[in-house]
Design a protein around this motif. Structure first.
Motif, PDB file in Angstrom:
ATOM      1  N   GLU A 194       0.881  -1.257   0.053  1.00  0.00           N
ATOM      2  CA  GLU A 194      -0.043   0.033   0.133  1.00  0.00           C
ATOM      3  C   GLU A 194       0.706   1.202  -0.097  1.00  0.00           C
ATOM      4  O   GLU A 194       1.948   1.199   0.751  1.00  0.00           O
ATOM      5  CB  GLU A 194      -0.932  -0.084   1.157  1.00  0.00           C
ATOM      6  CG  GLU A 194      -1.599  -1.145   1.195  1.00  0.00           C
ATOM      7  CD  GLU A 194      -2.056  -1.652   2.538  1.00  0.00           C
ATOM      8  OE1 GLU A 194      -3.088  -2.203   3.159  1.00  0.00           O
ATOM      9  OE2 GLU A 194      -0.964  -1.904   3.469  1.00  0.00           O
ATOM     10  N   THR A 197       1.726   2.332   4.691  1.00  0.00           N
ATOM     11  CA  THR A 197       1.842   1.175   5.067  1.00  0.00           C
ATOM     12  C   THR A 197       2.784   1.278   6.321  1.00  0.00           C
ATOM     13  O   THR A 197       3.457   2.199   6.578  1.00  0.00           O
ATOM     14  CB  THR A 197       2.512   0.229   4.330  1.00  0.00           C
ATOM     15  OG1 THR A 197       1.950  -1.093   4.624  1.00  0.00           O
ATOM     16  CG2 THR A 197       3.838   0.381   3.641  1.00  0.00           C
ATOM     17  N   VAL A 222      -6.341  -1.058  -0.567  1.00  0.00           N
ATOM     18  CA  VAL A 222      -5.865  -1.272  -2.014  1.00  0.00           C
ATOM     19  C   VAL A 222      -6.876  -1.223  -2.845  1.00  0.00           C
ATOM     20  O   VAL A 222      -7.964  -1.853  -2.693  1.00  0.00           O
ATOM     21  CB  VAL A 222      -5.213  -2.653  -1.897  1.00  0.00           C
ATOM     22  CG1 VAL A 222      -4.978  -3.060  -3.528  1.00  0.00           C
ATOM     23  CG2 VAL A 222      -3.975  -2.612  -1.155  1.00  0.00           C
ATOM     24  N   CYS A 241      -0.351  -6.625   2.668  1.00  0.00           N
ATOM     25  CA  CYS A 241      -1.502  -5.392   2.971  1.00  0.00           C
ATOM     26  C   CYS A 241      -1.876  -5.657   4.153  1.00  0.00           C
ATOM     27  O   CYS A 241      -1.845  -6.805   4.790  1.00  0.00           O
ATOM     28  CB  CYS A 241      -2.474  -5.410   1.716  1.00  0.00           C
ATOM     29  SG  CYS A 241      -3.539  -6.787   1.560  1.00  0.00           S
ATOM     30  N   GLN A 246      -6.252  -0.565   8.800  1.00  0.00           N
ATOM     31  CA  GLN A 246      -4.864  -0.559   8.058  1.00  0.00           C
ATOM     32  C   GLN A 246      -3.987   0.619   8.787  1.00  0.00           C
ATOM     33  O   GLN A 246      -4.489   1.568   9.355  1.00  0.00           O
ATOM     34  CB  GLN A 246      -5.166  -0.119   6.735  1.00  0.00           C
ATOM     35  CG  GLN A 246      -3.890  -0.250   5.675  1.00  0.00           C
ATOM     36  CD  GLN A 246      -3.166   0.832   5.595  1.00  0.00           C
ATOM     37  OE1 GLN A 246      -3.571   1.984   6.068  1.00  0.00           O
ATOM     38  NE2 GLN A 246      -2.094   0.990   4.711  1.00  0.00           N
TER      39      GLN A 246
END
Length: 466
Positions: A194, A197, A222, A241, A246
């Motif tokens: 990503e 990240t 994503v 990912c 996230q």
């Protein structure tokens, strides 16, 4: 120190290999030695090309490589600058600043009496165990059978379709990532990540000789179209990912998005490395990506957030065909996870203590996120009701560099958004605030108040107010 744009011209005379890599390596060395200081503006592409007698395209490739390595960042209309050191951006208070500050830097989980008492009880039980000597000996590289069973039970509680034969006990999540990429990807291969990240993936990739290619994101993580384009253009071997909460954006992939990502990975024979260590905080999260792609997906998690960072225990669930390669990678990296700590972990899983800790942490984070929503009213940020962090957009004219420095002077540690960037410009003028690290809600509220008051003014005014 070099402070003017045209001052830096590297000597490439004794550097073999492609010129663009020589420029990038020279830049890295000068940054490491202090010859290039954070914030230094670099020559334009055209000017450096003239000074070195190379093409503008060569310098452009060199700057792109340096950006990929996290050394520099470009700002439209201003130029290209040496980035601040990663350690400081991740929350280190600058020298001379107020010590004993409120730490919103690293993503530590909140811990209290449950963790302390459970650890004490487990150590006492282990000390009296007839199996004590076995916990001091070598174990199989993927973990003793009992510990692999506990890891499988733990991951199944997170929604992963696995069993002990597919589970490997690791020395934390970072070790799990290292084992996965060392086992399944070769030096020179491209991996997709990503564009924002977890920062630990970049030095890991560099150590293994992997090329990192960022993929664009949206509010669910994503983007399928960006992933497909990257697969066509770069022939990548793997995608790394974080589909649930996230880091740093708090994005959560919906079920349809997960289906789309898995379908693309299958179509291009892409190994999918799913880092899902925050999954325990989202009770209604869609199934793990690994469930959609059982033959080519690796699920990685860690006890660092759900239980305690000091355990250094994590888990991998992998397709059976990949397990022997992962075991060999474990042998090459750490030989095995600590059997003693794996035994503490197993006791906690077997007796439901791990589940209790997960619920308590989610409850604690709910209160801290609610405090953030209240105190940061009027600011733009991406949070989640139970996440350990939030992603704050800075108001103009603040930059992330200014904010980290000024907040540090005020005794509040924050992480620059650019620490998480793998693409130029990503994370600019953002902060990640880790709400789990401060000791209690009172300290969290105070620190957030300092942030709100500081960012309400201009950088020059705020720097003078302590």
């Amino acid at each position: 120190m070099h402070s003017r744009p045209m001052d830096w011209v590297p000597d490439l005379s004794d550097r073999p290999g492609p010129k663009y890599l020589s420029i990038a390596r020279a830049m890295a060395e000068d940054i490491a030695t202090g010859a290039l200081q954070p914030g230094t503006q670099l020559p334009t592409h055209r000017e450096l090309a003239y000074q070195l007698g190379v093409t503008v395209g060569t310098v452009s490739r060199a700057y792109a490589e340096a950006t990929r390595r996290g050394l520099i960042d470009g700002e439209v209309g201003r130029g290209t600058f040496v980035r601040r050191r990663i350690g400081r951006d991740m929350g280190e208070i600058p020298a001379g600043a107020n010590r004993g500050g409120i730490d919103f830097g690293l993503n530590f989980p909140p811990m209290g009496t449950t963790e302390r008492d459970a650890f004490s009880d487990a150590l006492k039980e282990i000390a009296d165990s007839r199996d004590l000597m076995n916990l001091m000996a070598y174990a199989p590289h993927g973990g003793a059978p009992r510990h692999r069973q506990a890891a499988a039970d733990w991951m199944r509680a997170l929604g992963v379709e696995t069993d002990a034969g597919r589970a490997i006990v690791t020395t934390g999540g970072q070790n799990g990532m290292l084992a996965a990429f060392a086992a399944l990807v070769q030096a020179g291969d491209t991996i997709l990540v990503e564009k924002l990240t977890y920062p630990g993936i970049v030095p890991l990739a560099e150590m293994l000789g992997l090329k990192v290619q960022p993929v664009d994101m949206d509010a669910e993580g994503v983007r399928p179209d960006a992933l497909e384009e990257a697969c066509r253009n770069f022939a990548p071997r793997a995608l790394y990912c974080m589909p649930t909460l996230q880091n740093p954006t708090n994005a959560v992939m919906g079920e349809h998005r997960r289906e789309d990502i898995a379908a693309i990975a299958k179509r291009y024979n892409l190994i999918l490395v799913e880092d899902d260590l925050y999954r325990f905080l989202v009770a209604d999260a869609p199934p793990p990506l690994a469930n959609y792609l059982p033959d080519q997906a690796i699920f990685i998690t860690s006890a660092a957030k759900q239980l305690a960072p000091g355990l250094r225990i994590g888990g991998i669930s992998a397709p059976r065909a990949m397990v022997p390669k992962l075991e060999r990678a474990m042998r090459a990296s750490t030989w095995m996870a600590s059997p003693a700590m794996a035994e503490v972990f197993s006791l906690w899983v077997d007796r439901g203590i791990a589940s209790t800790m997960a619920r308590e942490k989610a409850t604690e984070m709910r209160g801290r996120q609610a405090a953030a929503a209240e105190i940061l009213q009027g600011f733009t940020f991406a949070g989640h009701p139970t996440s350990m962090h939030l992603w704050l957009t800075l108001p103009e004219p603040w930059t992330d560099r200014d904010a980290v420095a000024v907040l540090g002077e005020h005794g509040v540690i924050a992480s620059s958004g650019q620490v998480f960037a793998t693409a130029p410009g990503a994370g600019r003028n953002r902060l990640r605030l880790s709400l789990g690290n401060p000791k209690d809600l009172k300290i969290v509220r105070h620190g957030l108040g300092v942030i709100a008051d500081t960012l309400a003014g201009a950088p020059q005014q705020a720097a003078s107010i302590v």
